[in-house]
Design a protein around this motif. Structure first.
Motif, PDB file in Angstrom:
ATOM      1  N   GLY A   3       0.824  -1.204   0.000  1.00  0.00           N
ATOM      2  CA  GLY A   3       0.000   0.000   0.000  1.00  0.00           C
ATOM      3  C   GLY A   3       0.855   1.250   0.000  1.00  0.00           C
ATOM      4  O   GLY A   3       1.740   1.397   0.840  1.00  0.00           O
ATOM      5  N   VAL A   4       0.622   2.123  -0.969  1.00  0.00           N
ATOM      6  CA  VAL A   4       1.333   3.395  -1.046  1.00  0.00           C
ATOM      7  C   VAL A   4       0.302   4.508  -0.923  1.00  0.00           C
ATOM      8  O   VAL A   4      -0.742   4.485  -1.589  1.00  0.00           O
ATOM      9  N   GLY A   5       0.593   5.482  -0.069  1.00  0.00           N
ATOM     10  CA  GLY A   5      -0.338   6.577   0.156  1.00  0.00           C
ATOM     11  C   GLY A   5       0.141   7.868  -0.474  1.00  0.00           C
ATOM     12  O   GLY A   5       1.336   8.182  -0.453  1.00  0.00           O
ATOM     13  N   PHE A   6      -0.794   8.629  -1.025  1.00  0.00           N
ATOM     14  CA  PHE A   6      -0.490   9.900  -1.681  1.00  0.00           C
ATOM     15  C   PHE A   6      -1.334  11.002  -1.062  1.00  0.00           C
ATOM     16  O   PHE A   6      -2.563  10.886  -0.986  1.00  0.00           O
ATOM     17  N   LEU A   7      -0.671  12.047  -0.633  1.00  0.00           N
ATOM     18  CA  LEU A   7      -1.370  13.248  -0.192  1.00  0.00           C
ATOM     19  C   LEU A   7      -1.523  14.128  -1.412  1.00  0.00           C
ATOM     20  O   LEU A   7      -0.535  14.583  -1.996  1.00  0.00           O
ATOM     21  N   TYR A   8      -2.765  14.363  -1.819  1.00  0.00           N
ATOM     22  CA  TYR A   8      -3.036  15.041  -3.083  1.00  0.00           C
ATOM     23  C   TYR A   8      -3.856  16.297  -2.807  1.00  0.00           C
ATOM     24  O   TYR A   8      -4.946  16.224  -2.230  1.00  0.00           O
ATOM     25  N   PRO A   9      -3.365  17.462  -3.225  1.00  0.00           N
ATOM     26  CA  PRO A   9      -4.072  18.713  -2.906  1.00  0.00           C
ATOM     27  C   PRO A   9      -5.284  18.955  -3.803  1.00  0.00           C
ATOM     28  O   PRO A   9      -5.168  19.008  -5.027  1.00  0.00           O
ATOM     29  N   GLY A  10      -6.445  19.097  -3.203  1.00  0.00           N
ATOM     30  CA  GLY A  10      -7.642  19.417  -3.974  1.00  0.00           C
ATOM     31  C   GLY A  10      -8.045  18.303  -4.928  1.00  0.00           C
ATOM     32  O   GLY A  10      -7.807  17.117  -4.683  1.00  0.00           O
ATOM     33  N   TYR A  11      -8.627  18.723  -6.061  1.00  0.00           N
ATOM     34  CA  TYR A  11      -9.168  17.787  -7.049  1.00  0.00           C
ATOM     35  C   TYR A  11      -8.850  18.304  -8.443  1.00  0.00           C
ATOM     36  O   TYR A  11      -9.249  19.413  -8.803  1.00  0.00           O
ATOM     37  N   SER A  12      -8.110  17.525  -9.223  1.00  0.00           N
ATOM     38  CA  SER A  12      -7.812  17.912 -10.608  1.00  0.00           C
ATOM     39  C   SER A  12      -7.468  16.690 -11.447  1.00  0.00           C
ATOM     40  O   SER A  12      -8.158  16.384 -12.412  1.00  0.00           O
ATOM     41  N   ARG A  29      -1.748  -1.334  -3.988  1.00  0.00           N
ATOM     42  CA  ARG A  29      -2.901  -0.481  -3.759  1.00  0.00           C
ATOM     43  C   ARG A  29      -2.404   0.949  -3.580  1.00  0.00           C
ATOM     44  O   ARG A  29      -1.534   1.212  -2.744  1.00  0.00           O
ATOM     45  N   LEU A  30      -2.941   1.851  -4.378  1.00  0.00           N
ATOM     46  CA  LEU A  30      -2.576   3.262  -4.293  1.00  0.00           C
ATOM     47  C   LEU A  30      -3.707   4.018  -3.595  1.00  0.00           C
ATOM     48  O   LEU A  30      -4.813   4.112  -4.125  1.00  0.00           O
ATOM     49  N   HIS A  31      -3.424   4.536  -2.418  1.00  0.00           N
ATOM     50  CA  HIS A  31      -4.412   5.253  -1.621  1.00  0.00           C
ATOM     51  C   HIS A  31      -4.222   6.752  -1.802  1.00  0.00           C
ATOM     52  O   HIS A  31      -3.119   7.265  -1.590  1.00  0.00           O
ATOM     53  N   VAL A  32      -5.267   7.466  -2.159  1.00  0.00           N
ATOM     54  CA  VAL A  32      -5.198   8.918  -2.325  1.00  0.00           C
ATOM     55  C   VAL A  32      -6.000   9.582  -1.208  1.00  0.00           C
ATOM     56  O   VAL A  32      -7.197   9.304  -1.039  1.00  0.00           O
ATOM     57  N   VAL A  33      -5.329  10.439  -0.461  1.00  0.00           N
ATOM     58  CA  VAL A  33      -5.980  11.263   0.560  1.00  0.00           C
ATOM     59  C   VAL A  33      -5.907  12.712   0.092  1.00  0.00           C
ATOM     60  O   VAL A  33      -4.816  13.234  -0.170  1.00  0.00           O
ATOM     61  N   HIS A  34      -7.046  13.346  -0.039  1.00  0.00           N
ATOM     62  CA  HIS A  34      -7.085  14.733  -0.507  1.00  0.00           C
ATOM     63  C   HIS A  34      -6.784  15.683   0.648  1.00  0.00           C
ATOM     64  O   HIS A  34      -7.373  15.570   1.731  1.00  0.00           O
ATOM     65  N   THR A  35      -5.861  16.592   0.408  1.00  0.00           N
ATOM     66  CA  THR A  35      -5.507  17.580   1.426  1.00  0.00           C
ATOM     67  C   THR A  35      -6.143  18.925   1.087  1.00  0.00           C
ATOM     68  O   THR A  35      -6.530  19.189  -0.053  1.00  0.00           O
ATOM     69  N   LEU A  36      -6.217  19.750   2.105  1.00  0.00           N
ATOM     70  CA  LEU A  36      -6.892  21.030   1.981  1.00  0.00           C
ATOM     71  C   LEU A  36      -6.156  21.973   1.031  1.00  0.00           C
ATOM     72  O   LEU A  36      -4.937  22.141   1.119  1.00  0.00           O
ATOM     73  N   MET A  37      -6.904  22.578   0.127  1.00  0.00           N
ATOM     74  CA  MET A  37      -6.374  23.634  -0.730  1.00  0.00           C
ATOM     75  C   MET A  37      -7.251  24.862  -0.506  1.00  0.00           C
ATOM     76  O   MET A  37      -8.356  24.960  -1.047  1.00  0.00           O
ATOM     77  N   ALA A  60      -1.428  13.072   6.543  1.00  0.00           N
ATOM     78  CA  ALA A  60      -0.497  11.990   6.843  1.00  0.00           C
ATOM     79  C   ALA A  60      -1.043  11.073   7.930  1.00  0.00           C
ATOM     80  O   ALA A  60      -0.832   9.851   7.898  1.00  0.00           O
ATOM     81  N   ARG A  61      -1.744  11.637   8.877  1.00  0.00           N
ATOM     82  CA  ARG A  61      -2.336  10.794   9.923  1.00  0.00           C
ATOM     83  C   ARG A  61      -3.422   9.889   9.352  1.00  0.00           C
ATOM     84  O   ARG A  61      -3.623   8.755   9.825  1.00  0.00           O
ATOM     85  N   GLU A  62      -4.105  10.350   8.327  1.00  0.00           N
ATOM     86  CA  GLU A  62      -5.063   9.467   7.637  1.00  0.00           C
ATOM     87  C   GLU A  62      -4.338   8.316   6.975  1.00  0.00           C
ATOM     88  O   GLU A  62      -4.818   7.174   6.968  1.00  0.00           O
ATOM     89  N   LEU A  63      -3.181   8.594   6.386  1.00  0.00           N
ATOM     90  CA  LEU A  63      -2.401   7.522   5.767  1.00  0.00           C
ATOM     91  C   LEU A  63      -1.915   6.521   6.810  1.00  0.00           C
ATOM     92  O   LEU A  63      -1.865   5.317   6.551  1.00  0.00           O
ATOM     93  N   ARG A  64      -1.549   7.016   7.998  1.00  0.00           N
ATOM     94  CA  ARG A  64      -1.148   6.102   9.074  1.00  0.00           C
ATOM     95  C   ARG A  64      -2.280   5.133   9.397  1.00  0.00           C
ATOM     96  O   ARG A  64      -2.063   3.924   9.569  1.00  0.00           O
ATOM     97  N   ASP A  65      -3.496   5.669   9.458  1.00  0.00           N
ATOM     98  CA  ASP A  65      -4.649   4.816   9.755  1.00  0.00           C
ATOM     99  C   ASP A  65      -4.872   3.765   8.676  1.00  0.00           C
ATOM    100  O   ASP A  65      -5.405   2.685   8.948  1.00  0.00           O
ATOM    101  N   LEU A  66      -4.465   4.073   7.451  1.00  0.00           N
ATOM    102  CA  LEU A  66      -4.600   3.120   6.344  1.00  0.00           C
ATOM    103  C   LEU A  66      -3.490   2.077   6.340  1.00  0.00           C
ATOM    104  O   LEU A  66      -3.554   1.099   5.605  1.00  0.00           O
TER     105      LEU A  66
END
Length: 247
Positions: A3-12, A29-37, A60-66
């Protein structure tokens, strides 16, 4: 399952990541967590906010939970605007919060070039010139020469995400330069998963895009980047990185 996690800003162009996952062919598995923009703007002050410690810490704490095996701050401009030392501290903080080895897209470009033995590039950036120049400076600090660079002057990530594939092919080809061993396309807001081989066929050389190197970097940190076809020269080469990981 890696599992690899990505912090991704906003939506594009976050929908690039499911495409990469399918093309990787299983076991990942690629996990995307959207961060605040707070503001979608290719402007230095806005980018410094996008990459702020409060924003990334929460994601990042969301990724830890994953339970991810590696984490990547998937935003080139939101990392290189901090400079090499600031970007390194940023990635290290993400790693502490995520409980996993971490990096960012800016360092992913550097590590990908080292893995391929490339030290002179052209840059086709979507950003305004003042932001594109900061990426060129970041590369220079890592010992990478830039034969030519151009900024397209697009003000927002949302607009970059709407660029059609044919437009991307033409624009990146126009950003090539004699003497460049590769062309870098540094914006995770740009869709590229479906056109990587087409870009390299068009230019006749290596092309590295932001979402591509982000995925590669995450797999490298997780120890799962075996050679794979269909995702450009970088993925066909695997991960023979001789230099220490940039974290």
């Amino acid at each position: 399952m890696t599992g690899v996690g990505f912090l991704y800003p906003g939506y594009s162009a976050e929908d690039d990541y499911p495409v990469f996952e399918r093309k990787l062919g299983g076991g990942v598995r690629l996990h995307v967590v959207h961060t605040l923009m707070r503001e979608d703007a290719h402007r230095v002050d806005a980018l410094l906010d996008v990459g702020g410690s409060d924003v990334l810490g929460e994601g990042a704490r969301e990724l830890r939970d994953l339970g991810v095996d590696a984490a990547v701050w998937a935003c080139t401009s939101g990392s290189f605007v901090f400079g090499p030392d600031g970007a390194r501290a940023q990635a290290e903080a993400v790693g502490r919060e995520a409980g996993a080895p971490a990096s960012s897209t800016s360092f992913a470009f550097v590590n990908a070039l080292r893995a391929l033995g490339i030290d002179r590039v052209a840059v086709a950036a979507s950003y305004p010139d003042d932001v594109a120049e900061r990426f060129v400076e970041f590369l220079g600090a890592a010992g990478i020469g830039v034969a030519a660079w151009s900024g397209r002057g697009i003000a927002t990530a949302a607009e970059v995400g709407t660029l059609p594939g044919e437009d991307v092919l033409d624009w990146v080809a126009a950003g090539d330069a004699p003497g460049a061993e590769a062309v870098l396309v540094p914006d995770t807001a740009l869709h590229s998963a479906a056109v990587l081989d087409a870009l390299e066929d068009r230019l006749g050389k290596t092309v590295l895009t932001a979402n591509q190197v982000s995925v590669w970097e995450g797999l490298r940190l997780a120890g799962a980047a075996a050679p794979r076809d269909g995702l450009g020269t970088l993925f066909r080469a695997g991960t023979p990185v001789s230099a220490p990981p940039r974290r």
